[in-house]
Design a protein around this motif. Structure first.
Motif, PDB file in Angstrom:
ATOM      1  N   PRO A  71       5.393   2.580  -6.047  1.00 46.61           N
ATOM      2  CA  PRO A  71       4.001   2.832  -5.631  1.00 46.61           C
ATOM      3  C   PRO A  71       3.785   2.801  -4.126  1.00 46.61           C
ATOM      4  O   PRO A  71       2.848   3.429  -3.618  1.00 46.61           O
ATOM      5  CB  PRO A  71       3.230   1.709  -6.338  1.00 46.61           C
ATOM      6  N   GLN A  72       4.649   2.100  -3.400  1.00 48.49           N
ATOM      7  CA  GLN A  72       4.458   2.034  -1.952  1.00 48.49           C
ATOM      8  C   GLN A  72       4.839   3.351  -1.279  1.00 48.49           C
ATOM      9  O   GLN A  72       4.251   3.721  -0.263  1.00 48.49           O
ATOM     10  CB  GLN A  72       5.305   0.895  -1.360  1.00 48.49           C
ATOM     11  N   GLU A  73       5.821   4.051  -1.856  1.00 47.77           N
ATOM     12  CA  GLU A  73       6.318   5.276  -1.235  1.00 47.77           C
ATOM     13  C   GLU A  73       5.750   6.547  -1.877  1.00 47.77           C
ATOM     14  O   GLU A  73       5.784   7.614  -1.258  1.00 47.77           O
ATOM     15  CB  GLU A  73       7.853   5.336  -1.330  1.00 47.77           C
ATOM     16  N   ASN A  74       5.253   6.465  -3.092  1.00 51.81           N
ATOM     17  CA  ASN A  74       4.866   7.659  -3.836  1.00 51.81           C
ATOM     18  C   ASN A  74       3.427   7.518  -4.320  1.00 51.81           C
ATOM     19  O   ASN A  74       3.111   6.637  -5.113  1.00 51.81           O
ATOM     20  CB  ASN A  74       5.821   7.844  -5.034  1.00 51.81           C
ATOM     21  N   SER A  75       2.552   8.406  -3.868  1.00 50.49           N
ATOM     22  CA  SER A  75       1.131   8.306  -4.219  1.00 50.49           C
ATOM     23  C   SER A  75       0.898   8.540  -5.708  1.00 50.49           C
ATOM     24  O   SER A  75       0.003   7.952  -6.311  1.00 50.49           O
ATOM     25  CB  SER A  75       0.304   9.297  -3.394  1.00 50.49           C
ATOM     26  N   GLY A 108      -1.583   1.794 -10.759  1.00 49.92           N
ATOM     27  CA  GLY A 108      -2.911   1.201 -10.652  1.00 49.92           C
ATOM     28  C   GLY A 108      -3.692   1.343 -11.947  1.00 49.92           C
ATOM     29  O   GLY A 108      -4.342   0.397 -12.407  1.00 49.92           O
ATOM     30  N   LEU A 109      -3.605   2.522 -12.565  1.00 49.73           N
ATOM     31  CA  LEU A 109      -4.317   2.781 -13.815  1.00 49.73           C
ATOM     32  C   LEU A 109      -3.778   1.899 -14.935  1.00 49.73           C
ATOM     33  O   LEU A 109      -4.545   1.284 -15.691  1.00 49.73           O
ATOM     34  CB  LEU A 109      -4.175   4.257 -14.182  1.00 49.73           C
TER      35      LEU A 109
END
Length: 278
Positions: free
Chosen positions: A235-239, A246-247
């Protein structure tokens, strides 16, 4: 309670490929599904188009394709009814009488199968999924590919006999909901649901899973959910990964990448062996 067992014997089974022929004059078709059945047990499984990429492939091949018809097919392919006295052969004969002229079944073919569910995934991958350049048998970028690898892990860790497969969700959501969750289990009074989720192909499926989890929890007080992904989310590197994580975290849906699935299975196994079946 029976022991968790290993490999089963190969059984003679049969299958049909479901074809869509939008232009009967040209006699051109595209494969859109699989029907497979075990004549000895009467068990029949089906899988029709489900991935957005699959529908997109049909549109590319046939721009005027009736997509509404294709999305309604899950109703036409309703499971055989014991009350109606259907067996697989009777069910298939009824389908051939009632299906639209644009939807046809290929001639029946035979095969030997150890596991009908795993064979359904293989046939769908080989006959229906859009072929991709350079794709190998080990490709896990689609939901079907994730399921195929997960099936191997579930067999190898010995929990396969305790898993339910392809669970309908319309009893929890709305009548006619075509979604089926890939796997389910019961342990210590809790129902668990496991769904393959491709991070690279269609992150929108995370919304479907989140909605379904909310609907099930409204009717089942004790339930838990797991999403099996092809890779470890970043999640830090890939939106895209950040959106999905998050969902799912907001809905308390655990995420288990394939690389850690065996570890998860071994943690689950003792409770499947000793848990209640209720």
């Amino acid at each position: 309670m029976p022991e968790l067992s290993g490999a089963q014997a190969l059984r003679p089974c049969a299958y049909h490929v479901v074809r869509y022929t939008p232009n009967l004059v040209r006699d051109e078709w595209v494969n859109i599904g699989i029907l497979i059945f075990d004549p000895a047990s009467g068990r029949l499984l089906r899988r029709l188009l489900e991935e957005p990429a699959d529908f997109a492939r049909v549109r590319r091949l046939h721009p005027a394709a009736d997509e509404e018809l294709l999305r309604r097919l899950s109703d036409d392919f309703a499971s055989p009814s014991a009350a109606a006295g259907d067996n697989p052969q009777g069910y298939i004969a009824r389908l051939e009488e009632t299906l639209s002229n644009a939807v046809q079944l290929s001639p029946q073919k035979g095969l030997l199968a150890e596991d009908l569910d795993a064979e359904l995934d293989r046939l769908y991958r080989d006959h229906v999924e859009a072929p991709r350049q350079g794709r190998s048998a080990e490709d896990v970028s689609t939901r079907n590919g994730i399921r195929a690898r997960a099936n191997q892990v579930f067999h190898g860790t010995g929990i396969w006999p305790r898993l339910e497969r392809r669970l309908r969700v319309d009893e929890f959501t709305y009548a006619g909901d075509p979604l089926r969750l890939d796997y389910g289990y019961r342990r210590n009074g809790t129902r668990g649901f496991v769904q393959a989720l491709s991070l690279s192909r269609d992150p929108g499926q995370a919304k479907v899973l989140a909605f379904t989890a909310d609907a099930i929890r409204q009717k089942l007080a004790h339930s838990e959910f797991v999403a099996v992904t092809e890779v470890q989310p970043q999640p830090q590197e890939n939106s895209r990964h950040r959106f999905v994580m998050g969902l799912l975290e907001a809905r308390e849906i655990s995420v288990v990448p394939l690389a850690r699935l065996a570890e998860w299975c071994y943690r689950l196994r003792p409770t499947l062996l000793g848990g209640s079946s209720n």
